[in-house]
Design a protein around this motif. Structure first.
Motif, short mmCIF file in Angstrom:
data_model
loop_
_atom_site.label_atom_id
_atom_site.label_comp_id
_atom_site.label_asym_id
_atom_site.label_seq_id
_atom_site.Cartn_x
_atom_site.Cartn_y
_atom_site.Cartn_z
N UNK A 22 12.72 28.48 47.61
CA UNK A 22 13.88 29.31 46.53
C UNK A 22 13.35 28.74 45.23
N UNK A 23 13.11 28.24 44.64
CA UNK A 23 12.78 27.11 43.10
C UNK A 23 11.85 28.43 42.67
N UNK A 24 10.87 28.32 43.20
CA UNK A 24 9.84 29.26 42.36
C UNK A 24 10.10 31.20 41.59
N UNK A 39 18.02 25.13 35.51
CA UNK A 39 17.86 25.59 37.04
C UNK A 39 18.57 24.34 37.26
N UNK A 40 19.56 23.63 37.79
CA UNK A 40 19.15 22.58 38.81
C UNK A 40 19.41 22.05 39.83
N UNK A 41 19.19 20.74 40.72
CA UNK A 41 18.67 20.88 41.93
C UNK A 41 17.16 20.79 41.89
N UNK A 42 16.44 21.26 41.13
CA UNK A 42 14.75 21.57 41.06
C UNK A 42 13.97 20.44 41.27
N UNK A 43 13.64 20.62 42.88
CA UNK A 43 12.26 19.56 43.30
C UNK A 43 11.06 19.33 42.88
N UNK A 44 10.32 18.16 43.17
CA UNK A 44 9.88 17.85 41.91
C UNK A 44 8.29 17.76 43.23
N UNK A 45 8.16 18.90 44.46
CA UNK A 45 6.67 18.73 44.86
C UNK A 45 5.83 20.02 43.42
N UNK A 46 4.72 19.90 44.03
CA UNK A 46 3.34 20.27 42.89
C UNK A 46 3.55 21.41 43.12
N UNK A 47 3.57 22.32 43.55
CA UNK A 47 4.31 23.27 43.76
C UNK A 47 4.57 23.79 42.36
N UNK A 48 6.13 23.46 42.63
CA UNK A 48 7.25 23.39 41.09
C UNK A 48 6.80 22.75 40.27
N UNK A 49 6.53 21.66 40.32
CA UNK A 49 5.18 21.37 38.63
C UNK A 49 4.02 22.22 38.36
N UNK A 50 3.41 23.10 39.08
CA UNK A 50 2.08 24.08 39.04
C UNK A 50 2.86 25.19 38.30
N UNK A 51 3.78 25.86 38.52
CA UNK A 51 4.51 26.82 38.01
C UNK A 51 5.02 26.75 36.28
N UNK A 52 5.49 25.23 36.38
CA UNK A 52 6.45 24.73 34.86
C UNK A 52 4.81 24.98 34.41
N UNK A 53 4.18 24.51 34.66
CA UNK A 53 3.04 24.17 33.80
C UNK A 53 2.43 25.88 33.22
N UNK A 54 2.66 26.89 34.30
CA UNK A 54 1.99 28.48 34.41
C UNK A 54 3.24 28.23 32.93
N UNK A 55 4.30 28.41 33.15
CA UNK A 55 5.37 29.11 32.20
C UNK A 55 5.10 28.76 30.80
N UNK A 56 4.96 27.06 31.28
CA UNK A 56 3.81 26.96 29.05
C UNK A 56 2.99 27.34 28.88
N UNK A 57 1.93 27.47 29.43
CA UNK A 57 0.91 28.10 29.70
C UNK A 57 1.47 29.01 28.96
N UNK A 58 2.07 30.14 29.30
CA UNK A 58 2.23 31.99 29.45
C UNK A 58 3.36 31.66 28.08
N UNK A 59 4.08 30.71 27.00
CA UNK A 59 5.10 30.62 25.67
C UNK A 59 5.91 30.24 26.08
N UNK A 60 6.39 29.98 27.43
CA UNK A 60 8.63 29.69 28.09
C UNK A 60 8.39 27.93 27.39
#
Length: 428
Positions: A22-24, A39-60
């Motif tokens: 659901x987080x992705x 966004x609350x209750x965000x899990x700290x698994x590596x797939x979510x961390x990867x998605x956050x990295x992709x957002x940062x790489x894309x300008x967010x």
């Protein structure tokens, strides 16, 4: 790797993390909305961390408040960025959720083919068909795909009917409508809790949303609000199901907190069919397997995309539990055609006798007594199922491939240990 030994019944109380699945899409929805989102209750698994990295790489911009590490703030940016790094995007399947946001920000989205667990083909045809309905153009090559937004802005309602209830294509249609600011009528939608979480989030953002079994409809708000909005990731139903099966396999009794009862109805039904007393109340799943006789009826665990169907990710932990329950049980997962090819050979190493009926269907008769040995988490759900099996297998079971497991669970072994499991991390 971790080592697991059989021991006492699991008991106590544990709280699940937020749902990775659901987080992705919620992170992608925040990017598509182009307004500040907490966004609350965000899990700290590596797939979510990867998605956050992709957002940062894309300008967010993304950040976590020091006072609340489980909340992520997503802020839009007007500064052009190179976009997602292909080697990063290829780590996860959910990179495709970012296409609508990238189209809105840059008019194009260039991404590699989906990665993540190797459990079968990850077809994108339905996604591409969705974008074509919005006037977008897609080209593909061996490295991935490029989606380019329509040259001229279009208006009016977009009507699409999906040939099957694809979760990814449903979310693609919803988020593309958000970016285009156009009403959507989507026939044959996927209505999984993960999709409904996105729909509810958009409703909080002012969109008019109706979700029915045959039709999902969206209409944009009369104005484009810009104030910060707060969403929350629901609890991880699959982690809850995994913990429930672990408690049941040891004859334990536990409260698994933080999961919505409606999200685990198919799981509770399957547990009861296997003779495990289970109930839900106030976001708590309770397992009462202590002092119950191991009787059950044959289980038919058939993964389904239909509303109210059994999520395919419940199948591996249920298979691990069924190996200890009387009866002949059938398992089928045509949604992820490569999953049994991962899971069954690992179970066979522990001595399980499981009969392949087809590449996606198998049958087993329980109870079976397995023997611990070295096994590998070849994907997330195979790893979690092997943890469950290790709780009853004779001797010591060692599980490698923890990087795969941590893609979906921040620390599942620690949660099992909190319930009393004899489990520890070891150096190979």
């Amino acid at each position: 790797m971790v080592a697991i030994r059989p021991g006492t019944s699991l008991t106590g109380s544990v709280t699940v993390d937020g749902s990775k699945n659901a987080a992705l899409p919620l992170l992608a929805a925040a990017a598509a909305l182009h307004r500040p989102v907490h966004l609350g209750n965000v899990p700290a698994n590596t797939d979510v961390e990867t998605m956050l990295t992709l957002l940062q790489q894309s300008g967010w911009h993304t950040a976590r408040p020091v006072t609340d590490p489980h909340t992520t703030v997503i802020l839009p940016s007007d500064r052009p960025q190179p976009g997602p790094a292909p080697e990063t995007a290829a780590r996860i399947r959910a990179s495709y959720y970012l296409v609508p946001a990238l189209l809105g920000a840059y008019g194009r989205a260039r991404l590699p083919w989906p990665g993540g667990c190797r459990i079968g083909e990850r077809g994108m045809e339905q996604h591409f068909a969705v974008y074509e309905h919005f006037g977008d153009r897609t080209t593909v090559d061996d490295r991935g795909y490029l989606v380019e937004a329509a040259a001229a802005a279009r208006t009016g309602t977009v009507s699409i009917t999906l040939p099957f209830r694809s979760r990814g294509a449903t979310i693609a249609a919803v988020l593309r409508a958000v970016v285009a600011g156009r009403p959507l009528r989507l026939g044959g939608p996927n209505l999984s809790p993960e999709v409904l979480s996105v729909v509810e989030a958009l409703r909080l953002a002012g969109w008019q949303c109706r979700a029915g079994e045959s039709l999902l409809s969206l209409a944009p708000p009369p104005s484009a609000p810009t104030e910060t909005i707060a969403w929350k990731v629901p609890g991880d139903k699959i982690e809850a199901g995994t913990l429930a099966c672990a408690v049941a396999v040891t004859g334990g009794e536990a409260r698994i907190c933080g999961v919505r009862g409606d999200d685990v109805v198919p799981l509770v039904s399957a547990l009861r069919q296997l003779g495990v007393p289970a109930s839900t109340e106030d976001d708590v799943l309770t397992i009462h397997a202590q002092d119950t006789r191991p009787t059950s009826r044959p289980l038919r665990a058939v993964a389904s995309l239909a509303p109210g169907g059994l999520d395919a990710d419940f199948e591996p932990p249920l298979m691990a539990l069924a190996l200890t329950r009387p009866g002949t049980h059938l398992f089928s997962d045509a949604i992820n055609p490569g999953r049994h090819g991962n899971l069954l050979p690992q179970l066979a190493r522990l001595g399980a006798e499981i009969h392949d009926l087809s590449p996606t269907k198998c049958r087993l008769t329980g109870p079976q007594q397995l023997t611990g040995t070295g096994v590998e988490a070849t994907d997330i759900r195979t790893g979690s199922a092997l943890l469950i099996v290790g709780l009853t297998a004779r001797g010591v079971t060692t599980l490698g491939g923890l990087d795969q497991l941590r893609r979906g669970h921040a620390d599942l072994p620690t949660k099992l240990h909190a319930l009393g499991a004899d489990i520890c991390e070891v150096t190979p």
